[in-house]
Design an enzyme around this catalytic site. Structure first.
Site, PDB file in Angstrom:
ATOM      1  N   THR A   1     -24.266   4.653 -27.540  1.00  0.00           N
ATOM      2  CA  THR A   1     -25.562   4.935 -26.915  1.00  0.00           C
ATOM      3  C   THR A   1     -25.506   6.118 -25.944  1.00  0.00           C
ATOM      4  O   THR A   1     -26.429   6.914 -25.872  1.00  0.00           O
ATOM      5  CB  THR A   1     -26.116   3.664 -26.230  1.00  0.00           C
TER       6      THR A   1
ATOM      7  N   LYS B   1     -28.185   0.431 -10.424  1.00  0.00           N
ATOM      8  CA  LYS B   1     -29.291  -0.244  -9.739  1.00  0.00           C
ATOM      9  C   LYS B   1     -28.944  -0.463  -8.280  1.00  0.00           C
ATOM     10  O   LYS B   1     -29.767  -0.229  -7.388  1.00  0.00           O
ATOM     11  CB  LYS B   1     -29.623  -1.584 -10.400  1.00  0.00           C
TER      12      LYS B   1
ATOM     13  N   ASP C   1     -28.609   7.494 -18.348  1.00  0.00           N
ATOM     14  CA  ASP C   1     -29.679   6.557 -18.013  1.00  0.00           C
ATOM     15  C   ASP C   1     -30.612   7.264 -17.040  1.00  0.00           C
ATOM     16  O   ASP C   1     -30.201   7.639 -15.953  1.00  0.00           O
ATOM     17  CB  ASP C   1     -29.073   5.307 -17.368  1.00  0.00           C
TER      18      ASP C   1
ATOM     19  N   ARG D   1     -33.453   5.994 -15.797  1.00  0.00           N
ATOM     20  CA  ARG D   1     -34.357   5.096 -15.080  1.00  0.00           C
ATOM     21  C   ARG D   1     -34.307   5.363 -13.580  1.00  0.00           C
ATOM     22  O   ARG D   1     -33.265   5.676 -13.020  1.00  0.00           O
ATOM     23  CB  ARG D   1     -34.010   3.638 -15.370  1.00  0.00           C
TER      24      ARG D   1
ATOM     25  N   GLN E   1     -32.482 -12.454 -20.776  1.00  0.00           N
ATOM     26  CA  GLN E   1     -32.148 -12.073 -19.400  1.00  0.00           C
ATOM     27  C   GLN E   1     -33.212 -12.574 -18.423  1.00  0.00           C
ATOM     28  O   GLN E   1     -32.878 -13.030 -17.330  1.00  0.00           O
ATOM     29  CB  GLN E   1     -31.995 -10.565 -19.280  1.00  0.00           C
TER      30      GLN E   1
ATOM     31  N   GLU F   1     -39.132   2.450 -20.860  1.00  0.00           N
ATOM     32  CA  GLU F   1     -38.669   2.390 -22.246  1.00  0.00           C
ATOM     33  C   GLU F   1     -37.445   3.273 -22.474  1.00  0.00           C
ATOM     34  O   GLU F   1     -37.405   4.406 -22.017  1.00  0.00           O
ATOM     35  CB  GLU F   1     -39.806   2.835 -23.177  1.00  0.00           C
ATOM     36  N   GLY F   2     -36.472   2.726 -23.159  1.00  0.00           N
ATOM     37  CA  GLY F   2     -35.323   3.525 -23.592  1.00  0.00           C
ATOM     38  C   GLY F   2     -34.539   4.135 -22.460  1.00  0.00           C
ATOM     39  O   GLY F   2     -34.194   5.312 -22.499  1.00  0.00           O
ATOM     40  N   ARG F   3     -34.264   3.346 -21.431  1.00  0.00           N
ATOM     41  CA  ARG F   3     -33.543   3.814 -20.253  1.00  0.00           C
ATOM     42  C   ARG F   3     -34.225   5.023 -19.614  1.00  0.00           C
ATOM     43  O   ARG F   3     -33.576   5.935 -19.126  1.00  0.00           O
ATOM     44  CB  ARG F   3     -32.097   4.164 -20.592  1.00  0.00           C
TER      45      ARG F   3
END
Length: 142
Positions: A49, A89, A61, A63, A6, A27-29
């Site tokens: 997931t 995002k 998620d 993040r 990516q 890390e890890g969402r």
């Protein structure tokens, strides 16, 4: 996912147009490495997931893109075309006050081993991926 694929895609696309790569170490969402390992164990048992995260009492998620928005703001970037398949995002950057003119899809990079994961991203969080076989974010043939 292939390490760096990516990033290589983003840098290649920006080579002709310019832009910024904003890297956030999440890390890890955003759930952390140890909780992500717990989620992987549940995925090995058949959960996708997102179902694994929910079984652990975690969000889809976690993040937070506020630091990315702050970095862009500090660089004087207030309107942008965003290279992502992730609608969250876009939503988070816009909530911070940035204007996302266009969400530009990235490559899919599907393999036999990550198709289940990619399909879950489309089905659970509306990622704008066109998967082999044609499933897209609307669940329609692409």
């Amino acid at each position: 996912m292939f390490p760096g694929v990516q990033l290589r895609e983003a840098v290649g696309r920006m080579a002709g147009t310019g832009g910024y790569v904003v890297y956030l170490r999440q890390e890890g969402r955003g759930i952390g490495l140890y909780r992500k390992l717990d989620a992987y164990a549940l995925q090995d048992g058949g959960l996708d997931t997102y179902a694994a995260n929910h079984a652990l009492g975690l969000p889809d998620d976690a993040r937070d893109y506020t630091p990315a928005a702050q970095m862009l703001d500090a660089l004087g970037v207030h309107r942008l075309d965003l290279l992502t398949n992730n609608p969250d995002k876009v939503a988070q950057l816009e909530a911070y006050g940035l204007q996302v003119r266009e969400r530009v899809r990235t490559g899919v990079f599907a393999t036999e081993t990550n198709m289940r994961y990619l399909r879950a991203k489309v089905e659970h969080t509306g990622h704008s991926l066109i998967l082999p076989g044609g499933l897209d974010a609307a669940g329609l043939a692409g």
